[in-house]
Design a protein around this motif. Sequence first.
Motif, mmCIF file in Angstrom:
data_model
loop_
_atom_site.group_PDB
_atom_site.id
_atom_site.type_symbol
_atom_site.label_atom_id
_atom_site.label_comp_id
_atom_site.label_asym_id
_atom_site.label_seq_id
_atom_site.Cartn_x
_atom_site.Cartn_y
_atom_site.Cartn_z
ATOM 1 N N MET A 133 0.818 -1.218 0.000
ATOM 2 C CA MET A 133 0.000 0.000 0.000
ATOM 3 C C MET A 133 0.855 1.273 0.000
ATOM 4 S SD MET A 133 -3.235 -1.066 2.345
ATOM 5 C CE MET A 133 -4.385 -2.317 1.731
ATOM 6 N N LYS A 134 2.011 1.206 0.641
ATOM 7 C CA LYS A 134 2.917 2.361 0.581
ATOM 8 C C LYS A 134 3.321 2.603 -0.857
ATOM 9 C CE LYS A 134 5.432 1.868 4.949
ATOM 10 N NZ LYS A 134 6.803 1.488 5.384
ATOM 11 N N LYS A 135 3.603 1.514 -1.588
ATOM 12 C CA LYS A 135 4.002 1.667 -2.991
ATOM 13 C C LYS A 135 2.865 2.205 -3.830
ATOM 14 C CE LYS A 135 7.708 -1.681 -3.570
ATOM 15 N NZ LYS A 135 7.433 -2.733 -2.555
ATOM 16 N N GLN A 136 1.663 1.699 -3.597
ATOM 17 C CA GLN A 136 0.541 2.183 -4.418
ATOM 18 C C GLN A 136 0.015 3.532 -3.909
ATOM 19 O OE1 GLN A 136 -2.361 -1.033 -4.250
ATOM 20 N NE2 GLN A 136 -3.391 -0.157 -2.477
ATOM 21 N N GLY A 137 0.540 3.986 -2.775
ATOM 22 C CA GLY A 137 0.246 5.341 -2.318
ATOM 23 C C GLY A 137 -1.027 5.510 -1.526
ATOM 24 N N CYS A 138 -1.774 4.438 -1.319
ATOM 25 C CA CYS A 138 -3.003 4.542 -0.535
ATOM 26 C C CYS A 138 -3.536 3.139 -0.256
ATOM 27 C CB CYS A 138 -4.054 5.361 -1.273
ATOM 28 S SG CYS A 138 -4.462 4.714 -2.898
ATOM 29 N N LEU A 177 1.790 4.495 10.737
ATOM 30 C CA LEU A 177 1.252 5.002 9.467
ATOM 31 C C LEU A 177 0.422 6.255 9.661
ATOM 32 C CD1 LEU A 177 0.130 1.534 8.102
ATOM 33 C CD2 LEU A 177 1.972 2.938 7.165
ATOM 34 N N ASN A 179 -1.181 9.729 9.751
ATOM 35 C CA ASN A 179 -1.082 10.837 8.791
ATOM 36 C C ASN A 179 -0.549 10.434 7.426
ATOM 37 O OD1 ASN A 179 -2.290 13.064 9.806
ATOM 38 N ND2 ASN A 179 -0.495 13.765 10.927
ATOM 39 N N THR A 180 -0.656 9.157 7.110
ATOM 40 C CA THR A 180 -0.343 8.734 5.741
ATOM 41 C C THR A 180 -1.654 8.239 5.120
ATOM 42 O OG1 THR A 180 0.025 6.376 6.093
ATOM 43 C CG2 THR A 180 1.869 7.861 6.592
ATOM 44 N N PRO A 181 -1.678 8.065 3.817
ATOM 45 C CA PRO A 181 -2.907 7.579 3.185
ATOM 46 C C PRO A 181 -3.149 6.077 3.383
ATOM 47 C CG PRO A 181 -1.606 8.913 1.667
ATOM 48 C CD PRO A 181 -0.723 8.577 2.820
ATOM 49 N N VAL A 182 -2.333 5.410 4.178
ATOM 50 C CA VAL A 182 -2.606 4.004 4.485
ATOM 51 C C VAL A 182 -3.258 3.948 5.864
ATOM 52 C CG1 VAL A 182 -1.632 1.697 4.741
ATOM 53 C CG2 VAL A 182 -0.627 3.291 3.098
ATOM 54 N N MET B 1 8.761 6.858 5.726
ATOM 55 C CA MET B 1 8.303 5.997 4.650
ATOM 56 C C MET B 1 8.389 6.700 3.286
ATOM 57 S SD MET B 1 4.215 6.070 5.319
ATOM 58 C CE MET B 1 3.727 4.990 4.030
ATOM 59 N N ILE B 8 1.878 13.847 0.264
ATOM 60 C CA ILE B 8 0.534 13.322 0.471
ATOM 61 C C ILE B 8 -0.437 14.356 -0.081
ATOM 62 C CG2 ILE B 8 -1.185 12.674 2.189
ATOM 63 C CD1 ILE B 8 1.161 11.714 3.937
ATOM 64 N N PRO B 17 -6.890 10.735 0.451
ATOM 65 C CA PRO B 17 -5.478 11.090 0.245
ATOM 66 C C PRO B 17 -4.705 10.017 -0.516
ATOM 67 C CG PRO B 17 -5.842 10.347 2.497
ATOM 68 C CD PRO B 17 -7.186 10.406 1.838
ATOM 69 N N GLY B 18 -3.648 10.452 -1.177
ATOM 70 C CA GLY B 18 -2.774 9.510 -1.870
ATOM 71 C C GLY B 18 -1.369 10.078 -1.914
ATOM 72 N N MET B 19 -0.381 9.195 -1.969
ATOM 73 C CA MET B 19 1.012 9.655 -2.026
ATOM 74 C C MET B 19 1.508 9.643 -3.467
ATOM 75 S SD MET B 19 2.988 8.016 1.209
ATOM 76 C CE MET B 19 2.125 6.484 1.188
ATOM 77 N N SER B 20 2.107 10.735 -3.882
ATOM 78 C CA SER B 20 2.706 10.810 -5.218
ATOM 79 C C SER B 20 4.065 11.495 -5.109
ATOM 80 C CB SER B 20 1.854 11.646 -6.170
ATOM 81 O OG SER B 20 0.496 11.402 -6.032
ATOM 82 N N SER B 58 -1.987 8.393 -6.917
ATOM 83 C CA SER B 58 -1.374 7.594 -5.853
ATOM 84 C C SER B 58 -0.401 6.596 -6.451
ATOM 85 C CB SER B 58 -2.452 6.851 -5.059
ATOM 86 O OG SER B 58 -3.357 7.768 -4.521
ATOM 87 N N GLY B 59 0.801 6.569 -5.881
ATOM 88 C CA GLY B 59 1.800 5.624 -6.355
ATOM 89 C C GLY B 59 2.486 6.065 -7.638
ATOM 90 N N GLY B 60 2.101 7.210 -8.175
ATOM 91 C CA GLY B 60 2.733 7.729 -9.384
ATOM 92 C C GLY B 60 3.382 9.075 -9.115
ATOM 93 N N ARG B 446 -8.541 6.704 -12.857
ATOM 94 C CA ARG B 446 -8.510 5.278 -12.503
ATOM 95 C C ARG B 446 -9.810 4.861 -11.813
ATOM 96 N NH1 ARG B 446 -3.132 3.466 -9.568
ATOM 97 N NH2 ARG B 446 -3.473 5.301 -8.288
#
Lengths: 253, 450
Positions: A133-138, A177, A179-182, B1, B8, B17-20, B58-60, B446
């Motif tokens: 999930m960290k890799k996919q960002g959420c 985790l 405050n992260t999107p996970v 991380m 974010i 939210p998503g991480m990019s 997210s993830g990109g 997506r």
Amino acid sequence: MNDSFKKPQNVVVLGGNSDIAFAILQELAKHRLEKVVLAGPNQTTLHQRASMVSDLGNIEVQVATFDATDLSQVAAQSELAMSLVPTVDLLIIAAGILGDQSSNESDPAAVAKILTTNFTGPAVAMTAAVEKMKKQGCGSILVLSSVAGAKVRRSNFIYGSSKAGLDSFSLGFSDALWNTPVQITVVRPGFVKTKMTESIKSVPMSTTPEKVAAAALRGLELGKEIVWVPSSFRTIVFGLRHMPRSVNRRLPF
Amino acid sequence: MASENTRILTGWGRTAPGMSSKLELPINSDWPAMLKALSSGVVARGLGRSYNDAAQLSGGSFIDTTIWNHVLHFDPATGILKIEAGASLDQIMREFSGAGFFVPVTPGTRQVTIGGAIACDVHGKNHHKDGSFTDHVLSIDLATPNGVITLKKDDSPELFNATCGGMGLTGVILSAELRLLPIESSYVKVDTDRTNNIDEVMSLMEDEDHKYRYSVAWVDSLARGSSLGRAVLTRGDHASIDDLDGQHLKAPLEFKPKTIISAPDIFPSGILNSLTIKAFNELWYRKSPKKEVGAIHHAASFFHPLDIVGKWNRIYGPKGFVQYQYVVPFGKEEVVKDSLELLARNRAGSFLTVLKRFGRANGGLMSFPMEGWTLALDLPVGSAGLPALFDRLDEMVIEAGGRVYLAKDARVSKNHLRLMYPRLDEFRQILDSINPLRTLQSDLSRRLGI
């Protein structure tokens, strides 16, 4: 992807034959659910469950192997299960066995099996899932814990301690985790009437998979870390935790 | 991380939210090579004012376009401005009002970039007169995996129309040429009418909107019964020099609005609940004059009242809020009433509910505006049953032949999207040729399978 109400499109269930997980999928099917992976040890029951899930609507269901007791394979199996969907929007950790307290107390192998199935295996899988999930960002993880793990009691301490381990592990991860999107949401139901508990006499304040599902998904939507079902267990367990051990060990339940 | 460049991201609604990874790239990069190297996908992001997941992946990666904010050319004789895509409407207003020019279309905030305004084909209070933002865009420089293309409405209508309202999926908008609106002052001459219910405001708008360049009604979403949809209607036009007196004549073209205060990030979720929203709506309604003619307001307070408070989205608390805006054709007035009724019955208080009339649609394949009534709502995340309520609203909108606004969308289903945007397949075909690997993608694309 998850929408703004944390309604997922793609869901992976570890412990795919769980009645509570099915009730959750039933509810999600009313929203945006598209793809489901059911992972578990018994492919025959999983296939039966899979057809039940696809009957919920236009849902694509796949089955995968996940044996929580096989610690050398757990990580790889959960990664494989998660790779079957484009994004893991929601992972449900539902693997678990109840055991039989009185006979298992004198059976080291049974203790090993319960602790591995309910705690070690799921914790290993969760670690793999968080990396994904960290890799996919959420992504979100729903962990099916138990009131039995929130306060371990004499009458049920093997199962209870396994859930206590999983519960604490999950909350620790949730802190990591923060405050992260996970997101990790830990669900603590009381006695739920399911096939796992059908051999046991129902107790007061028992609940149903549907109620647990509704509360779990609401908790997920609101970003809660802990969900009690029913919610009054929060107060009850608070009380139990503050009782002297001499009283605690004599509790009739 | 997270590595140094990981961010974010959320939209302005602060949900999902998503991480990019953030990329700051020169505007004259070798775009085909650059885009091809970004195999996990990329999206352009300006000021992050779209409400949900349109400008995140997210993830990109995301390309921060706000570093591209240079004026490339301006012709004061024609008002034609060529400017880089990361420049904001705020910047244009500040730089060009002195010369007597205003942006042709502005949404409720001026903190949006040109690229975002084109990608979302944003609209303002003047849609019934002037159309949407891209109606005033003459050309677009677009970076695609195949190279940089200059799109002109007449020379390359297909790709131009796919890019206007195309949510950034046809390529990265680098710069654009647009026609500014000549003005004599930075003031607006405003008429206000407070109406008792929805019928009253809708008939007033039907009868008289054509007399005004700008028109918008703020609606009390929690009023019920005979007061259902009571509203404050404000309409106006740019004030000419003759309209001004005294104080206003000292610097008629001055445009230097200040953000007075930035909301701190301390509000818990739930401060905006049905009680406080009801109180706010009551107050807003009561404080408006019953009828006022020719009041002079500064453009900043008329067009962008919320910009006075920086980061106002924080008052919804960390759970955020969801905006929902639909349009239904004229003749489907009952949908507006039914939807207000549905919200009021469910005690789903919308903090800011805005009603206006759209004029004709343009050629944008995925552009939101179409001739009809448009209603915008914002609801805090948290009240139970909200997802089902929105699904019900979608059904009502589809039945009426309308659609929802993707720049605000947080939850529409793929099936409903198809019914709302009949040219979706055409849009996808264009993406298949210009962006075949979907190098340009977003969490929105997506989620909606675009």
